[in-house]
Design an enzyme around this catalytic site. Structure first.
Site, short mmCIF file in Angstrom:
data_model
loop_
_atom_site.label_atom_id
_atom_site.label_comp_id
_atom_site.label_asym_id
_atom_site.label_seq_id
_atom_site.Cartn_x
_atom_site.Cartn_y
_atom_site.Cartn_z
N LYS A 198 0.86 -1.18 0.00
CA LYS A 198 0.00 0.00 0.00
C LYS A 198 0.89 1.23 0.00
CE LYS A 198 -3.66 2.45 2.40
NZ LYS A 198 -4.60 2.49 3.52
N ARG A 208 -10.37 10.84 1.65
CA ARG A 208 -10.25 11.57 2.91
C ARG A 208 -11.52 12.39 3.14
NH1 ARG A 208 -4.09 11.76 3.18
NH2 ARG A 208 -3.75 9.52 2.87
N LYS A 250 -2.44 -1.60 -3.66
CA LYS A 250 -3.25 -0.38 -3.64
C LYS A 250 -2.33 0.83 -3.70
CE LYS A 250 -6.40 1.93 -0.43
NZ LYS A 250 -7.15 1.74 0.81
N TYR A 315 -15.34 1.41 -7.00
CA TYR A 315 -16.59 2.10 -6.68
C TYR A 315 -17.63 1.93 -7.79
CZ TYR A 315 -13.71 3.97 -2.96
OH TYR A 315 -12.89 4.06 -1.86
#
Ligand code: PBG
Length: 325
Positions: A198, A208, A250, A315
């Protein structure tokens, strides 16, 4: 011209292209990341991620049912506590009545038999300083104290019925400690989705906002340096040795070489996370009419699969699953 090799022969018709396609993209490969926020009466759209919502418990259930009916492979849940409920050690992450654990129980009750439920096992949404762990007196993130908190969080999540715990904090030893903690408590079947590689990425920006992060500064003392490649293999080896059931890379699109390296070596399934900034870029360009939205989404997902991902967190999981059925 005769006597030359003609690869175009196999591209001539849709049927030929279908016959020889090397990479598949199916709904079961896609996992939908979701956000559940405390104190919401209805879903609230995230401004930097049009089409993605902070959910209330009710709207979470509905969106989960839609995703499962579309055929997605799983759901990954993040929790957003009330601002006033954040503290230095992220107490609400461990509290069975914290919003993430309530959300996980809601998902287990609604769709737990029909899909794979994943929990984000990290403290950043729950701490008032926004770091993924416990901050020491000198301002550094204390690795071992943080891992202790992760174990407590993992136990609370396992109690909700979550199938997979996503260890996204990048503390050393987190997978082994959580595995040992789960086993000692009898949660032998709760699996670990280890964020093996990551990176400290600028592309997390919209996330965020999505989790109302309090972070000042950055995560460069625990997330990886984008300049490094070999380091990911070390992270992979450690996570496998510590008992990871699935490993993840990621972000995805700026790290496809890392994904290929990991996929070539991993002895467990490999996931990749197409993160918030990747979503925002394609969404913004498509809104301006600069790229074809559907084409760009499917191409990005196919590219991530081609680079070696068995599983893709995106998403667009529900929408893309509709297209792919
Ligand atoms: C941190 C965490 C992050 C994401 C998921 N969990 C990033 C971060 O703030 O460092 C990012 C996901 C996204 O950008 O879509 N535990």
């Amino acid at each position: 011209m005769t006597g030359i090799d003609r690869p175009r022969r196999l591209r001539r018709t849709p049927a030929l292209r279908r016959l020889v396609a090397e990479t598949t993209l199916e709904p079961r490969h896609l996992v939908l990341p979701m956000f559940v926020a405390d104190g919401l009466a209805e879903a609230r759209e995230i401004s930097s991620m049009p089409g993605v919502y902070q959910h209330s418990l009710d709207s979470l259930r509905k969106a989960a049912v839609e995703a499962v009916e579309a055929g997605v492979g799983g759901l990954m849940l993040f929790g957003v506590p009330l601002a006033g409920d954040k503290d230095a050690v992220g107490s609400k992450a461990v509290d069975p009545e914290g919003i993430l654990n309530r959300g996980l129980r809601a998902l287990a009750a609604e769709v737990g038999d029909a899909t794979v439920i994943m929990a984000d096992t990290c403290l950043d949404e729950f701490t008032d300083h926004g770091h993924c762990g416990v901050v020491a007196a000198d301002g550094s993130v204390d690795n071992d104290a943080t891992v202790d908190r992760y174990v407590a969080m993992a136990l609370a999540q396992a109690e909700t019925g979550a199938d997979l715990l996503g260890t996204s904090g990048m503390m050393d030893g987190q997978v082994g400690a959580i595995r040992a903690g789960l086993d000692a408590a009898g949660h032998l079947d709760t699996a670990i989705l280890a964020y093996a590689a990551k990176y400290a990425s600028a592309f997390y920006g919209p996330f965020r906002e999505a989790v109302a992060s309090s972070l000042q500064g950055d995560r460069r003392t625990y997330q990886q340096d984008p300049a490094n490649r070999v380091e990911s293999l070390r992270e992979l080896e450690l996570d496998l040795a510590e008992g990871a059931d699935i490993v993840m890379v990621k972000p995805a699109m700026s790290y496809l070489d890392i994904l290929r390296d990991v996929a070539d070596r991993a002895t467990v399934p490999v996931a990749a996370y197409q993160i918030s900034g990747e979503y925002a870029m394609i969404t913004a360009a498509a809104e301006r009419g600069w790229i074809d939205r559907r084409g760009a989404i499917l191409e990005s997902l196919t590219g991530i699969r081609r680079a070696g991902a068995d599983i893709v967190l995106t998403y667009w999981a529900t929408e893309a699953s509709h297209w792919l059925r």
